[in-house]
Motif scaffolding. Structure first.
Motif, PDB file in Angstrom:
ATOM      1  N   HIS A   1       0.830  -1.207   0.000  1.00  0.00           N
ATOM      2  CA  HIS A   1       0.000   0.000   0.000  1.00  0.00           C
ATOM      3  C   HIS A   1       0.862   1.255   0.000  1.00  0.00           C
ATOM      4  O   HIS A   1       0.647   2.172  -0.791  1.00  0.00           O
ATOM      5  CB  HIS A   1      -0.939  -0.004   1.209  1.00  0.00           C
ATOM      6  CG  HIS A   1      -1.534   1.324   1.517  1.00  0.00           C
ATOM      7  ND1 HIS A   1      -2.503   1.905   0.730  1.00  0.00           N
ATOM      8  CD2 HIS A   1      -1.275   2.206   2.498  1.00  0.00           C
ATOM      9  CE1 HIS A   1      -2.820   3.091   1.232  1.00  0.00           C
ATOM     10  NE2 HIS A   1      -2.087   3.284   2.311  1.00  0.00           N
ATOM     11  N   TYR A   2       1.856   1.307   0.874  1.00  0.00           N
ATOM     12  CA  TYR A   2       2.728   2.482   0.928  1.00  0.00           C
ATOM     13  C   TYR A   2       3.565   2.624  -0.335  1.00  0.00           C
ATOM     14  O   TYR A   2       3.811   3.736  -0.810  1.00  0.00           O
ATOM     15  CB  TYR A   2       3.624   2.449   2.165  1.00  0.00           C
ATOM     16  CG  TYR A   2       2.917   2.899   3.405  1.00  0.00           C
ATOM     17  CD1 TYR A   2       2.288   4.135   3.446  1.00  0.00           C
ATOM     18  CD2 TYR A   2       2.860   2.103   4.533  1.00  0.00           C
ATOM     19  CE1 TYR A   2       1.626   4.565   4.583  1.00  0.00           C
ATOM     20  CE2 TYR A   2       2.206   2.518   5.670  1.00  0.00           C
ATOM     21  CZ  TYR A   2       1.589   3.756   5.686  1.00  0.00           C
ATOM     22  OH  TYR A   2       0.935   4.177   6.811  1.00  0.00           O
TER      23      TYR A   2
ATOM     24  N   THR B   1       1.178   3.970  -3.035  1.00  0.00           N
ATOM     25  CA  THR B   1       0.791   5.343  -2.738  1.00  0.00           C
ATOM     26  C   THR B   1       1.927   6.308  -3.059  1.00  0.00           C
ATOM     27  O   THR B   1       1.706   7.353  -3.684  1.00  0.00           O
ATOM     28  CB  THR B   1       0.392   5.483  -1.264  1.00  0.00           C
ATOM     29  OG1 THR B   1      -0.690   4.594  -0.989  1.00  0.00           O
ATOM     30  CG2 THR B   1      -0.032   6.897  -0.937  1.00  0.00           C
TER      31      THR B   1
END
Length: 129
Positions: A84-85, A88
């Protein structure tokens, strides 16, 4: 920082996926007009709008992390959070390049290009929620 903390706390109170999506939609609905005010109002009021926009607009990381922790198994949780990071940071980093491209290769001013990517993407997120 404050918005992320408040978003995570509200997501824990909501405690269901549908409740978390409602909290996220509420935060985006509050944040969207404030994002427009940041770009359209004169300087002293733009900073005030930006302050409140950052508090309400930055609730999403806390809500997303609460949802990811809830939906993933303990064995895959750390990899999913890292993914996710990664996504993103990498996809979000293209916003600077896109604004630069729109201002140099088209007839858009910097303010118009930022309208597309700042409140425009908040609006898109609200539609997708």
């Amino acid at each position: 920082c404050i918005g992320s903390f408040v978003g995570g706390a509200l997501a824990d109170v909501a405690s269901t996926e549908a409740g978390r999506l409602r909290v996220l939609a509420m935060a985006l609905m509050i944040s969207l007009p404030l994002a427009f005010s940041t770009l359209l109002l004169p300087v002293p009021w733009a900073f005030l709008g930006f302050l409140f926009q950052q508090i309400s607009g930055e609730m999403w990381p806390g809500i997303i992390m609460a949802s990811v922790v809830d939906l993933s198994t303990p064995k895959t949780r750390s990899r999913i959070i890292a993914l996710h990071y990664l996504l993103t940071a990498n996809i979000g980093g293209f916003g600077v390049l896109a604004v630069s491209y729109l201002t140099t290769e088209s007839y858009l001013s910097l303010q118009e290009a930022m309208m597309i990517f700042y409140p425009g993407m908040l609006g898109l997120g609200l539609v997708l929620v």
